[in-house]
Design a protein around this motif. Structure first.
Motif, mmCIF file in Angstrom:
data_model
loop_
_atom_site.group_PDB
_atom_site.id
_atom_site.type_symbol
_atom_site.label_atom_id
_atom_site.label_comp_id
_atom_site.label_asym_id
_atom_site.label_seq_id
_atom_site.Cartn_x
_atom_site.Cartn_y
_atom_site.Cartn_z
ATOM 1 N N GLY A 126 29.968 -25.712 15.193
ATOM 2 C CA GLY A 126 30.059 -26.012 13.771
ATOM 3 C C GLY A 126 29.158 -25.131 12.930
ATOM 4 N N SER A 127 29.111 -25.455 11.647
ATOM 5 C CA SER A 127 28.362 -24.648 10.680
ATOM 6 C C SER A 127 27.492 -25.538 9.801
ATOM 7 C CB SER A 127 29.322 -23.861 9.782
ATOM 8 O OG SER A 127 30.106 -22.961 10.533
ATOM 9 N N LEU A 128 26.414 -24.939 9.336
ATOM 10 C CA LEU A 128 25.553 -25.556 8.331
ATOM 11 C C LEU A 128 25.059 -24.455 7.403
ATOM 12 C CD1 LEU A 128 23.235 -28.050 10.287
ATOM 13 C CD2 LEU A 128 24.978 -28.649 8.603
ATOM 14 N N ARG A 129 24.758 -24.845 6.179
ATOM 15 C CA ARG A 129 24.164 -23.912 5.231
ATOM 16 C C ARG A 129 22.849 -24.491 4.731
ATOM 17 N NH1 ARG A 129 25.795 -22.364 -0.939
ATOM 18 N NH2 ARG A 129 25.326 -20.133 -0.878
ATOM 19 N N ALA A 188 15.508 -15.079 10.487
ATOM 20 C CA ALA A 188 16.117 -14.101 9.601
ATOM 21 C C ALA A 188 15.199 -13.876 8.403
ATOM 22 C CB ALA A 188 17.486 -14.575 9.120
ATOM 23 N N ALA A 189 15.371 -12.721 7.758
ATOM 24 C CA ALA A 189 14.583 -12.410 6.563
ATOM 25 C C ALA A 189 15.397 -11.509 5.652
ATOM 26 C CB ALA A 189 13.258 -11.746 6.943
ATOM 27 N N VAL A 201 20.530 -14.714 16.859
ATOM 28 C CA VAL A 201 21.385 -15.244 15.799
ATOM 29 C C VAL A 201 22.267 -14.176 15.154
ATOM 30 C CG1 VAL A 201 19.665 -17.025 15.332
ATOM 31 C CG2 VAL A 201 19.756 -14.983 13.878
ATOM 32 N N LYS A 202 22.097 -12.933 15.542
ATOM 33 C CA LYS A 202 22.904 -11.857 14.960
ATOM 34 C C LYS A 202 24.387 -12.129 15.149
ATOM 35 C CE LYS A 202 19.761 -7.899 15.175
ATOM 36 N NZ LYS A 202 19.410 -6.653 15.897
ATOM 37 N N GLY A 203 25.127 -11.933 14.074
ATOM 38 C CA GLY A 203 26.563 -12.157 14.132
ATOM 39 C C GLY A 203 26.977 -13.598 13.879
ATOM 40 N N ARG A 204 26.011 -14.513 13.895
ATOM 41 C CA ARG A 204 26.322 -15.933 13.650
ATOM 42 C C ARG A 204 25.680 -16.452 12.370
ATOM 43 N NH1 ARG A 204 24.467 -19.701 17.023
ATOM 44 N NH2 ARG A 204 22.615 -18.515 17.674
ATOM 45 N N PHE A 205 24.503 -15.967 12.047
ATOM 46 C CA PHE A 205 23.763 -16.417 10.868
ATOM 47 C C PHE A 205 23.763 -15.324 9.814
ATOM 48 C CE2 PHE A 205 20.630 -19.596 13.064
ATOM 49 C CZ PHE A 205 21.703 -20.207 13.692
ATOM 50 N N THR A 206 23.761 -15.749 8.556
ATOM 51 C CA THR A 206 23.685 -14.812 7.439
ATOM 52 C C THR A 206 22.673 -15.319 6.427
ATOM 53 O OG1 THR A 206 26.013 -14.206 7.715
ATOM 54 C CG2 THR A 206 24.959 -13.625 5.633
ATOM 55 N N ILE A 207 21.726 -14.469 6.085
ATOM 56 C CA ILE A 207 20.746 -14.809 5.064
ATOM 57 C C ILE A 207 21.153 -14.134 3.759
ATOM 58 C CG2 ILE A 207 19.199 -12.878 5.648
ATOM 59 C CD1 ILE A 207 16.834 -14.755 4.986
ATOM 60 N N SER A 208 20.955 -14.843 2.664
ATOM 61 C CA SER A 208 21.256 -14.285 1.350
ATOM 62 C C SER A 208 20.303 -14.911 0.340
ATOM 63 C CB SER A 208 22.715 -14.553 0.960
ATOM 64 O OG SER A 208 22.971 -15.943 0.904
ATOM 65 N N ARG A 209 20.273 -14.325 -0.845
ATOM 66 C CA ARG A 209 19.409 -14.875 -1.885
ATOM 67 C C ARG A 209 20.060 -14.721 -3.235
ATOM 68 N NH1 ARG A 209 13.878 -11.963 -1.516
ATOM 69 N NH2 ARG A 209 13.426 -13.212 -3.373
ATOM 70 N N ASP A 210 19.694 -15.616 -4.124
ATOM 71 C CA ASP A 210 20.140 -15.561 -5.508
ATOM 72 C C ASP A 210 18.875 -15.618 -6.360
ATOM 73 O OD1 ASP A 210 21.079 -15.997 -8.084
ATOM 74 O OD2 ASP A 210 22.708 -17.300 -7.432
ATOM 75 N N ASN A 211 18.443 -14.464 -6.824
ATOM 76 C CA ASN A 211 17.180 -14.409 -7.568
ATOM 77 C C ASN A 211 17.274 -15.123 -8.915
ATOM 78 O OD1 ASN A 211 15.858 -13.080 -5.522
ATOM 79 N ND2 ASN A 211 16.086 -11.042 -6.426
ATOM 80 N N LEU A 268 20.624 -19.764 4.201
ATOM 81 C CA LEU A 268 20.884 -19.365 5.584
ATOM 82 C C LEU A 268 22.185 -20.020 6.013
ATOM 83 C CD1 LEU A 268 19.750 -17.759 8.018
ATOM 84 C CD2 LEU A 268 18.859 -19.942 8.876
ATOM 85 N N GLN A 269 23.232 -19.220 6.093
ATOM 86 C CA GLN A 269 24.515 -19.707 6.579
ATOM 87 C C GLN A 269 24.526 -19.594 8.090
ATOM 88 O OE1 GLN A 269 27.254 -21.022 4.869
ATOM 89 N NE2 GLN A 269 28.025 -21.451 6.920
#
Length: 127
Positions: free
Chosen positions: A16-19, A49-50, A64-74, A81-82
């Motif tokens: 499954g997934s979590l954000r 992740a960073a 976690v490479k390929g499964r997790f994605t970090i992003s930011r909204d300044n 963290l998806q």
């Protein structure tokens, strides 16, 4: 310093997934690199992740490479963290962290880079 508040943790089945979200207070969010770490019971806190100040550079642990994605909204002072394809070994308390202001280094995978930490959010993955 900034105040960090994580949210989005919970219980999910393997696959499954979590954000996760981390909301930061203050006006210096965009000047700080942001990271996610995790700590499982009986284990040391580990890098996940960073993301750099502008969001132009991201860094991931091999696990976690390929499964997790970090992003930011300044504009929203928030880092995300998806987490997809979750595994039981991903189960831990996840912590958000902010570097000191105007950090320009690349040692995002070490805890000493970070000046502020959130309280953590639990992620539980069932098999």
């Amino acid at each position: 310093q900034v105040q960090l508040v994580e949210s989005g943790g919970g219980l999910v089945q393997a696959g499954g997934s979590l954000r996760l979200s981390c909301a930061a207070s203050g006006r210096t969010f965009s000047s700080r690199g942001m990271g996610w770490f995790r700590q499982a019971p009986g284990k040391e806190r580990e890098f996940v992740a960073a993301i750099s100040r502008s969001g132009g550079n991201t860094y991931y642990a091999d696990s976690v490479k390929g499964r997790f994605t970090i992003s930011r909204d300044n504009a929203k002072n928030t880092v995300y963290l998806q987490m997809n394809s979750l595994k039981p070994e991903d189960m831990a308390v996840y912590y958000c962290a902010a570097s000191r202001a105007y950090y320009s280094g690349s040692y995002y995978n070490t805890t000493t880079t970070y000046a502020s930490w959130g309280q953590g959010t639990q992620v539980t993955v069932t098999s």
